[in-house]
Design an enzyme around this catalytic site. Structure first.
Site, PDB file in Angstrom:
ATOM      1  N   HIS A   1      -9.119  -4.826   9.877  1.00 14.86           N
ATOM      2  CA  HIS A   1      -7.472  -5.361  10.163  1.00 14.86           C
ATOM      3  C   HIS A   1      -7.260  -5.392  11.738  1.00 14.86           C
ATOM      4  O   HIS A   1      -6.326  -5.079  12.049  1.00 14.86           O
ATOM      5  CB  HIS A   1      -6.693  -4.314   9.560  1.00 14.86           C
ATOM      6  CG  HIS A   1      -6.757  -4.083   8.081  1.00 14.86           C
ATOM      7  ND1 HIS A   1      -6.066  -5.099   7.179  1.00 14.86           N
ATOM      8  CD2 HIS A   1      -7.546  -3.278   7.270  1.00 14.86           C
ATOM      9  CE1 HIS A   1      -6.472  -4.568   6.093  1.00 14.86           C
ATOM     10  NE2 HIS A   1      -7.166  -3.681   5.908  1.00 14.86           N
TER      11      HIS A   1
ATOM     12  N   ASN B   1      -2.116  -3.227   0.816  1.00 19.30           N
ATOM     13  CA  ASN B   1      -2.597  -4.394   0.820  1.00 19.30           C
ATOM     14  C   ASN B   1      -1.714  -5.392   0.021  1.00 19.30           C
ATOM     15  O   ASN B   1      -0.930  -4.877  -0.539  1.00 19.30           O
ATOM     16  CB  ASN B   1      -3.968  -4.516   0.208  1.00 19.30           C
ATOM     17  CG  ASN B   1      -5.303  -4.089   1.246  1.00 19.30           C
ATOM     18  OD1 ASN B   1      -4.975  -4.208   2.413  1.00 19.30           O
ATOM     19  ND2 ASN B   1      -6.212  -3.496   0.771  1.00 19.30           N
TER      20      ASN B   1
END
Ligand code: NDP
Length: 500
Positions: A55, A128
């Site tokens: 990420h 997510n």
């Protein structure tokens, strides 16, 4: 014109020049005593911190969460205590695999993280844009991530590694199906849902526990790009999400999401055909309907991206009384690994940084010293540096403890055989897609799997076969003919594709 402020050293002394090095004569060498030059160059060398292992590329904003519906039957958390109650929020969305300079519109899962600055401390929802994940055991997390990153020799991303891993890990097929579907390339962070993905828990004031799933549904509509459109976009800008998110907020077009929970009574967990603590599974909406909770509005661009977004440290370990964990093995691993990643990336006292420090509650702890200990304890008594003490140091409050959870079973390593239960939900998802969605997914697979070896391809087809024979046949045909042209597949709107 107002007089400009005086430039100073980092120790606050006025600076005589920010342009000319002190030299021995007009053409002479520089003097080592020009410490301000050394300081300036040394600071430049330290402007970067390690990027996140996963990420790394992200976009963020600040905003507000408002409770619109009463869920106090489920949770006694202060954030949900009253309809109309508002709480400040920090968000960060991200791609998973790309480095911090990666293009925004690549096919990937997106992170969807929220930090709620509640009056009982910070609650982080580290989710997510998909309701499931590739693996269900923390042991597999480092290996999975390695397959998404660069090959040690070629230094290139490796489709061979990705599909080799997934083929040996059939529980991944649910998430891979979503990744290869239209939802694999959202138009922007504003056009995707967020899911807590893990099962969490809530308890109410009477100590009744429910297992819960968190859902944040976009009010902008889900919109996605095809591979072709995304390639064109990357050719003209790598920063599409940052541009669109920043400009939308700057122009007052604040993106919003509706928050829901699904709630399962504690005693129901053992009655499901599937394991409700398995991160590769959803809870069917028919069995556990969405319960509306509130609205999330992101309405402020951070003054300084690095300070608020790069320094933001989200961890599922940050829960508040009334919200708790579940036996989900991946969640248990992330409770450790996320906080630990921040200790490494940002430093021991990362939670004292402006992005991470609670805004609406006091911090009172006995953690001591260490690098960057730039703050003192709030309770103001230097004699109270251990616990218990005879002074006015903070004490734990037994009243906020969560209700006891009965655990049964022998301590062991439980290996789950490849079982049909792992294919039921991906099958349902596949069957939901219309023909055009399926065709686009096959072609997305062809683009992704083209470079893989025959042995990896065959092993992945065998996994798809267990989901649905048509799924395997469709992907195989597209891969064998290297048919990747999604624009030949009819879609209602070319750019973007809307799915609701
Ligand atoms: P439902 O028919 O009630 O739910 C189907 C859901 O699928 C929709 O609500 C939507 O979720 C989601 N969806 C639609 N298109 C896609 C896509 N391209 N990729 C991922 N999700 C999509 O049935 P069930 O609840 O029984 O779920 C059926 C299947 O739908 C599941 O097996 C799972 O694969 C998938 N799904 C289920 C979710 C859940 O929490 N139950 C959430 C998301 C997907 P949304 O409304 O969240 O956008």
């Amino acid at each position: 014109m107002a007089k400009k402020p005086q430039l100073t050293t980092s120790a606050g002394a006025p600076v005589a020049s920010n342009e000319t090095t002190k030299t021995a004569g007009p053409r002479g060498p520089a003097l080592l005593q020009d410490y301000q030059l050394l300081e300036k160059l040394a600071h430049q060398n330290r402007e970067r911190i390690p990027e996140r292992v996963v990420h790394a590329k992200g976009w963020g904003a600040q905003g507000t969460f408002t409770v619109t519906h009463d869920i106090t039957d489920y949770s006694c958390a202060d954030i949900f205590s009253q309809v109309g109650k508002q709480t400040e929020v920090l968000s960060r969305w991200s791609t998973v695999a790309g480095e911090s300079g990666a293009a925004d519109t690549e096919r990937d899962v997106r992170g969807f993280s929220l930090k709620f600055y509640t009056e009982q401390g910070n609650w982080d929802m580290v989710g997510n844009n998909t309701p499931v994940f590739f693996v269900r055991d923390g042991y597999k997390f480092p290996d999975f991530i390695r397959t998404q990153k660069r090959h040690p020799k070629t230094n290139l991303r490796s489709p061979e590694a990705m599909f080799d891993f997934w083929a040996g890990q059939p529980e991944s097929v649910h998430q891979v199906t979503i990744l290869m579907s239209d939802r694999g390339i959202p138009v922007s962070p504003m056009h995707m849902n967020g899911y807590g993905s893990h099962t969490f828990s809530m308890w109410n004031k009477d100590g009744k526990r429910h297992w819960v799933k968190f859902h944040f549904k976009t009010q902008q509509g889900i919109k996605n790009y095809t591979n072709e459109t995304s390639e064109k976009i990357i050719g003209s800008t790598r920063e599409k999400y940052q541009e669109e998110l920043y400009n939308a907020i700057d122009e007052g077009n604040f993106p919003k999401w509706t928050m829901y929970i699904q709630a399962m009574p504690e005693e129901d967990a053992g009655k499901q055909a599937f394991n409700p603590f398995d991160l590769t599974k959803v809870w069917p909406h028919d069995d556990y309907p969405l319960i509306q909770v509130g609205e999330l509005e992101m309405n402020q661009n951070p003054e300084n991206y690095f300070q608020m977004i790069e320094n933001a440290a989200f961890s599922p370990s940050n829960v508040v009384p009334g919200i708790g964990f579940s036996p989900d093995k991946m969640l248990q691993a992330r409770i450790f690994s996320y906080a630990d990643a921040h200790r490494y990336r940002l430093g021991t006292h990362y939670e004292a940084l402006p992005a991470n420090a609670p805004k609406n509650s006091k911090v009172n702890h006995y953690h001591k010293d260490g690098a960057m200990r730039f703050f003192t304890n709030d309770f103001g008594n230097p004699d109270a540096y251990y616990e218990p003490n005879q002074h006015e140091g903070p004490v734990a409050d037994f009243s906020v403890k969560e209700p006891p959870l009965r655990i049964d079973g022998d301590a062991d390593r439980y290996y789950q055989e490849d079982a049909d239960v792992d294919y039921v939900q991906p099958r349902k998802l596949y069957e939901m897609f219309d023909d055009a969605q399926k065709e686009r997914m096959y072609k997305n697979y062809a683009a992704a799997m083209g470079p893989c070896s025959d042995s990896v391809k065959e092993r992945w087809y065998a996994v798809l076969e267990k989901v649905h024979p048509d799924y395997a046949a469709g992907v195989k045909h597209a891969v064998e003919t290297l048919d990747t042209d999604v624009n030949t597949v009819p879609i209602t709107e070319n750019t973007p594709i809307e799915d609701n």
